[in-house]
Scaffold this active site. Structure first.
Site, PDB file in Angstrom:
ATOM      1  N   CYS A 135       0.822  -1.356   0.006  1.00 41.99           N
ATOM      2  CA  CYS A 135       0.136   0.131  -0.013  1.00 41.99           C
ATOM      3  C   CYS A 135       0.883   1.357   0.154  1.00 41.99           C
ATOM      4  O   CYS A 135       1.521   1.426   0.744  1.00 41.99           O
ATOM      5  CB  CYS A 135      -1.021  -0.010   1.143  1.00 41.99           C
ATOM      6  SG  CYS A 135      -1.492   1.466   1.562  1.00 41.99           S
ATOM      7  N   TYR A 139      -5.625   5.552  -8.873  1.00 48.48           N
ATOM      8  CA  TYR A 139      -6.737   4.782  -8.421  1.00 48.48           C
ATOM      9  C   TYR A 139      -7.968   5.040  -9.063  1.00 48.48           C
ATOM     10  O   TYR A 139      -8.861   4.182  -9.359  1.00 48.48           O
ATOM     11  CB  TYR A 139      -7.369   4.682  -6.843  1.00 48.48           C
ATOM     12  CG  TYR A 139      -5.809   3.898  -6.264  1.00 48.48           C
ATOM     13  CD1 TYR A 139      -5.845   2.695  -5.852  1.00 48.48           C
ATOM     14  CD2 TYR A 139      -4.820   4.689  -5.620  1.00 48.48           C
ATOM     15  CE1 TYR A 139      -5.047   2.012  -5.025  1.00 48.48           C
ATOM     16  CE2 TYR A 139      -3.892   3.941  -4.943  1.00 48.48           C
ATOM     17  CZ  TYR A 139      -3.906   2.514  -4.913  1.00 48.48           C
ATOM     18  OH  TYR A 139      -2.851   2.010  -4.081  1.00 48.48           O
TER      19      TYR A 139
END
Length: 316
Positions: free
Chosen positions: A55, A184
């Site tokens: 992440c 994203y």
């Protein structure tokens, strides 16, 4: 299908009707303080992080720990690279029995234990107070800032010095929506309109940062600051992951001279190399997002020597 908790029950996250990716805001916004009378005073061994090496938001937090030498002050539980249908899976092989937290299988169990009727996303990083069992924060920017300010030591570098604070915040705003969240928004877009909007904003943002770095070694000036720790994780993942996985293929970071120089320079700063695990990261993206990559094939990617080995050559 991504999951969330609704009144403490694991459910599919509702699909967005506009085809756009929307990141849910963090409802946990507590703060560790250097004030001994604070609800969450800075104290060695009291706090715990749930983190993923894949992440980019966690990577920023890990960079704070590395650059400020704080790793021994907090315990960490790491996630498995591959998410399940029930979300983040805790890596049992690296679980620290002495950390003072329950040995859960899934991250959602941590949220539900802290707040049984919780409604919201199940995301990392998670900062937990082991004394009360409360989740202090799930906002990576808050966690980065509080770790920088709470554990004060004159020998530890300040990642947000007063003289650069305004510029750090200005640049953080520039990179947040179009770049850090933008990759994203591109990758999880489910309509052409949503994709086109996000991809143009992403490359416009990269052009702005390229121009900034044409005149500076690091984003805010001559030394790394908090905003560099936010941008670097996204740039690191761009060519080996996002270009292929998120359909971001107009230009790579290696096509930007200033961004490429900056990426290599930052990777060679003391403590940075140990925070990088691209094999783990690529496995996470290509094997976890089956809605994007249903066959689970991990593409060959750029030659490893062109990514990490060259960037970290000579790193301390």
């Amino acid at each position: 299908m991504p999951k969330m908790l609704i009144n403490g029950i694991l459910r599919d996250k509702p699909a967005q009707s506009d085809g756009r990716f929307h990141r849910l805001p963090s409802p946990f916004r507590g703060w560790i303080s250097s004030d001994a009378e604070a609800n969450f005073p800075a104290a060695s061994g009291r706090y715990h992080l749930y983190m993923s090496k894949a992440c980019p938001w966690c990577h920023g937090v890990d960079l704070v720990l590395a650059l400020k030498g704080l790793r021994d002050l907090l315990s960490i539980t790491w996630m498995d690279p591959v998410m399940s249908e029930d979300g983040w899976v805790i890596d049992q092989s690296s679980f620290d029995e002495t950390a003072g937290v329950a040995r859960d299988r899934y991250l959602y169990q941590v949220y539900r234990r802290a707040e049984p009727a919780y409604t919201g996303a199940i995301s990392v990083p998670v900062l937990l107070d082991k004394h009360s069992g409360q989740i202090i924060s799930t906002d990576s920017a808050d966690i980065m800032r509080m770790l920088n300010t709470a554990f004060v030591d004159a020998a530890i570098p300040d990642l947000c010095p007063t003289a650069f604070a305004a510029e750090i915040d200005r640049l953080a705003e520039i990179i947040q929506a179009p770049i850090r969240n933008g990759v994203y928004r591109v990758g999880f877009a489910t309509t052409q309109e949503a994709y086109d909007e996000a991809i143009h904003q992403l490359y416009e943002g990269l052009d702005i940062v390229e121009a900034v770095l044409n005149t500076r070694r690091f984003l805010a000036g001559p030394m790394p600051t908090e905003v560099d720790l936010k941008l670097f994780p996204t740039l690191l993942r761009f060519d080996p992951v996002y270009v292929t996985h998120f359909k971001i293929d107009r230009k790579r970071i290696k096509d930007y001279p200033a961004l490429s120089r900056y990426l290599a320079d930052f990777a060679q700063q003391p403590g940075v190399a140990e925070t990088i695990d691209l094999q783990h990261t690529r496995a996470h993206y290509f094997l976890s997002h089956r809605n994007i990559n249903p066959s689970g094939i991990i593409p060959i990617g750029p030659e490893p020597g062109n990514i990490v080995a060259d960037m970290t050559k000579g790193a301390a």
